[in-house]
Design an enzyme around this catalytic site. Structure first.
Site, PDB file in Angstrom:
ATOM      1  N   ALA A  63       0.597  -1.002  -0.278  1.00  0.00           N
ATOM      2  CA  ALA A  63       0.446  -0.001  -0.060  1.00  0.00           C
ATOM      3  C   ALA A  63       0.761   1.130  -0.097  1.00  0.00           C
ATOM      4  O   ALA A  63       2.138   1.442   0.322  1.00  0.00           O
ATOM      5  CB  ALA A  63      -0.712  -0.203   1.111  1.00  0.00           C
ATOM      6  N   GLY A 108       0.772  -4.945   0.955  1.00  0.00           N
ATOM      7  CA  GLY A 108      -0.499  -4.745   0.103  1.00  0.00           C
ATOM      8  C   GLY A 108       0.027  -6.117  -1.020  1.00  0.00           C
ATOM      9  O   GLY A 108      -1.221  -6.589  -2.084  1.00  0.00           O
ATOM     10  N   GLU A 111      -0.449  -9.342   0.207  1.00  0.00           N
ATOM     11  CA  GLU A 111      -2.375  -9.824  -0.155  1.00  0.00           C
ATOM     12  C   GLU A 111      -2.583  -9.559  -1.497  1.00  0.00           C
ATOM     13  O   GLU A 111      -3.635 -10.712  -1.364  1.00  0.00           O
ATOM     14  CB  GLU A 111      -2.673  -8.366   0.856  1.00  0.00           C
ATOM     15  CG  GLU A 111      -1.934  -8.216   2.070  1.00  0.00           C
ATOM     16  CD  GLU A 111      -2.249  -7.544   2.869  1.00  0.00           C
ATOM     17  OE1 GLU A 111      -1.730  -6.099   2.160  1.00  0.00           O
ATOM     18  OE2 GLU A 111      -2.661  -7.488   4.374  1.00  0.00           O
ATOM     19  N   GLU A 131       4.373  -4.659   7.014  1.00  0.00           N
ATOM     20  CA  GLU A 131       3.592  -3.529   8.276  1.00  0.00           C
ATOM     21  C   GLU A 131       4.236  -3.321   9.394  1.00  0.00           C
ATOM     22  O   GLU A 131       3.946  -2.400   9.621  1.00  0.00           O
ATOM     23  CB  GLU A 131       2.365  -3.442   8.043  1.00  0.00           C
ATOM     24  CG  GLU A 131       1.675  -3.973   6.504  1.00  0.00           C
ATOM     25  CD  GLU A 131       1.727  -5.479   5.948  1.00  0.00           C
ATOM     26  OE1 GLU A 131       2.539  -6.351   6.084  1.00  0.00           O
ATOM     27  OE2 GLU A 131       0.744  -5.603   4.995  1.00  0.00           O
TER      28      GLU A 131
HETATM   29  N1  CAA Z   1       4.525   3.267  -0.315  1.00  0.00           N
HETATM   30  C1  CAA Z   1       5.060   3.873  -1.215  1.00  0.00           C
HETATM   31  N2  CAA Z   1       6.105   4.071  -1.801  1.00  0.00           N
HETATM   32  C2  CAA Z   1       7.052   3.626  -2.200  1.00  0.00           C
HETATM   33  C3  CAA Z   1       6.252   2.207  -1.059  1.00  0.00           C
HETATM   34  C4  CAA Z   1       5.748   1.849  -0.772  1.00  0.00           C
HETATM   35  N3  CAA Z   1       4.800   0.852  -0.412  1.00  0.00           N
HETATM   36  N4  CAA Z   1       7.491   1.198  -1.521  1.00  0.00           N
HETATM   37  C5  CAA Z   1       8.618   2.215  -2.748  1.00  0.00           C
HETATM   38  N5  CAA Z   1       8.389   3.569  -2.860  1.00  0.00           N
HETATM   39  C6  CAA Z   1       9.049   4.875  -3.355  1.00  0.00           C
HETATM   40  C7  CAA Z   1      10.465   4.768  -2.155  1.00  0.00           C
HETATM   41  O1  CAA Z   1       9.951   5.357  -1.349  1.00  0.00           O
HETATM   42  C8  CAA Z   1      11.074   5.520  -3.312  1.00  0.00           C
HETATM   43  O2  CAA Z   1      10.140   6.899  -3.664  1.00  0.00           O
HETATM   44  P1  CAA Z   1      11.235   8.642  -3.956  1.00  0.00           P
HETATM   45  O3  CAA Z   1      12.058   8.004  -4.729  1.00  0.00           O
HETATM   46  O4  CAA Z   1      10.508   9.011  -4.036  1.00  0.00           O
HETATM   47  O5  CAA Z   1      12.327   8.663  -2.765  1.00  0.00           O
HETATM   48  C9  CAA Z   1      10.373   4.996  -4.330  1.00  0.00           C
HETATM   49  O6  CAA Z   1       9.703   3.985  -4.298  1.00  0.00           O
HETATM   50  C10 CAA Z   1      11.565   3.696  -4.234  1.00  0.00           C
HETATM   51  O7  CAA Z   1      11.805   2.684  -3.717  1.00  0.00           O
HETATM   52  P2  CAA Z   1      13.267   2.321  -2.317  1.00  0.00           P
HETATM   53  O8  CAA Z   1      14.248   3.891  -3.147  1.00  0.00           O
HETATM   54  O9  CAA Z   1      12.820   2.193  -1.308  1.00  0.00           O
HETATM   55  O10 CAA Z   1      14.337   1.166  -3.361  1.00  0.00           O
HETATM   56  P3  CAA Z   1      14.740   0.283  -2.762  1.00  0.00           P
HETATM   57  O11 CAA Z   1      14.763   0.142  -4.310  1.00  0.00           O
HETATM   58  O12 CAA Z   1      15.990   1.023  -1.862  1.00  0.00           O
HETATM   59  O13 CAA Z   1      14.253  -1.024  -1.681  1.00  0.00           O
HETATM   60  C11 CAA Z   1      11.637  -1.935  -0.869  1.00  0.00           C
HETATM   61  C12 CAA Z   1      12.947  -0.868  -2.211  1.00  0.00           C
HETATM   62  C13 CAA Z   1      12.151  -2.558  -0.166  1.00  0.00           C
HETATM   63  C14 CAA Z   1      10.628  -2.166  -1.471  1.00  0.00           C
HETATM   64  C15 CAA Z   1      11.896   0.015  -0.081  1.00  0.00           C
HETATM   65  O14 CAA Z   1      10.506   0.474  -0.738  1.00  0.00           O
HETATM   66  C16 CAA Z   1      10.409  -0.630   1.045  1.00  0.00           C
HETATM   67  O15 CAA Z   1      10.939  -1.146   1.784  1.00  0.00           O
HETATM   68  N6  CAA Z   1       9.459  -0.170   0.419  1.00  0.00           N
HETATM   69  C17 CAA Z   1       8.296  -0.237   1.435  1.00  0.00           C
HETATM   70  C18 CAA Z   1       7.579  -1.772   1.409  1.00  0.00           C
HETATM   71  C19 CAA Z   1       6.188  -2.086   2.026  1.00  0.00           C
HETATM   72  O16 CAA Z   1       6.925  -1.692   3.762  1.00  0.00           O
HETATM   73  N7  CAA Z   1       5.527  -2.470   2.538  1.00  0.00           N
HETATM   74  C20 CAA Z   1       4.239  -2.766   3.439  1.00  0.00           C
HETATM   75  C21 CAA Z   1       3.439  -1.018   2.902  1.00  0.00           C
HETATM   76  S1  CAA Z   1       2.001  -1.112   3.480  1.00  0.00           S
HETATM   77  C22 CAA Z   1       0.765  -2.234   3.568  1.00  0.00           C
HETATM   78  O17 CAA Z   1       1.306  -2.592   2.942  1.00  0.00           O
HETATM   79  C23 CAA Z   1      -0.478  -2.167   4.262  1.00  0.00           C
HETATM   80  C24 CAA Z   1      -1.453  -3.194   3.984  1.00  0.00           C
HETATM   81  O18 CAA Z   1      -1.308  -4.142   4.111  1.00  0.00           O
HETATM   82  C25 CAA Z   1      -2.246  -2.929   3.110  1.00  0.00           C
END
Ligand code: CAA
Length: 257
Positions: A63, A108, A111, A131
């Protein structure tokens, strides 16, 4: 069709394509788009099976955290039903569905994959429910569907720790069904689903519903669901075609009625 999600149909297979670079983060518009694509794939008679695909680099990193950061309890209390609705819409597509996973399938994103019948991942895919690292828990069905798929202890390990697992570990615990080279994920998904094109669509729908609904209830109720679904198929043209072809030693040409 949504800005970030489209249904592409080719040779009887529908592909729900997520397209929100760089990470296919699932903001509200993507969630709505997924629900709409699931409805379209459900309704279209020329779609026999469905792939959910995020492209060659990433499935979905979850998400949209930037969208959620600003949300209050009151806002999420309203929005949380929609979070479950879009994965429910995917899970209820009455046709075989498969998540073709490249790169990250997190939160998500994982999921969404859990809402499909099958999952194929590239060798370098990473899956997880991170999460907990954000101070929250999975909210698009993850605590329920993951535990049902891989068992409660493995689901708790992934959800409590938030750790990412690679494709081999995901295969070992039953979270995915196959690992293929990264650049073969989509082709492998199409190959896996091609067998359903032109198949007896009502029987497949009944089989999926009986298995999915039966898993939610006690055995006797599940058996009753199966019994009614089984008997109902005797009202279909496909039953007459299938059995007639067997008796005549021919290949059946099903019509989906
Ligand atoms: N939401 C919003 N933006 C996200 C995102 C997310 N879930 N995942 C990545 N991005 C964005 C980053 O913020 C970044 O944006 P900017 O270039 O503007 O800074 C861009 O995508 C590239 O990401 P990274 O620079 O972080 O890339 P990376 O290769 O270093 O890492 C990653 C990749 C491991 C996927 C890391 O981005 C990450 O950990 N993302 C979050 C994963 C996460 O926590 N997901 C769960 C979300 S909560 C949820 O899903 C709730 C639910 O159950 C519905």
């Amino acid at each position: 069709m949504s800005e970030f999600v489209r249904l592409e149909v080719e040779d009887g297979i529908g592909t729900i394509r997520l397209d929100r670079p760089p990470m296919n983060a699932l903001n509200a518009a993507v969630q709505e788009g997924l629900a709409a694509a699931a409805t379209e794939a459900t309704m279209r008679e020329d779609v026999f099976a469905v792939i959910v695909y995020g492209g060659e680099k990433v499935f979905a990193a979850g998400a949209d955290i930037k969208e959620m950061e600003a949300m209050s309890y009151a806002q999420m209390a309203r929005h949380s039903a929609m979070l479950q609705d879009f994965t429910r819409a995917l899970a209820r597509i009455p046709k075989p569905t498969l998540a073709a996973i490249t790169g990250y399938a997190l939160g998500g994103g994982c999921e969404v994959a859990l809402s499909c019948d099958f999952r194929i991942a590239g060798a370098n895919a990473k899956l997880g429910q991170p999460e907990i690292s954000l101070g929250i828990i999975p909210g698009a069905g993850g605590t329920q569907r993951l535990a049902r798929l891989v068992g409660p202890a493995r689901a708790k390990d992934l959800v409590f720790s938030g750790r990412f697992i690679d494709a081999d570990e995901a295969l070992a615990i039953g979270l995915i069904d196959a690992v293929v080279p990264d650049d073969e994920v989509y082709a492998a998904a199409r190959k896996r689903l091609a067998r359903y094109v032109g198949g007896p669509a009502l029987a497949i729908k009944a089989a999926k519903e009986a298995i999915d609904k039966g898993l939610e209830v006690d055995l006797e109720t599940g058996l009753e669901i199966e019994r009614m679904a089984f008997a109902s198929l005797f009202a279909t043209e496909d039953k007459a075609i299938g059995m007639g072809a067997f008796v005549a030693k021919q290949k059946p040409s099903f019509v989906g009625r």
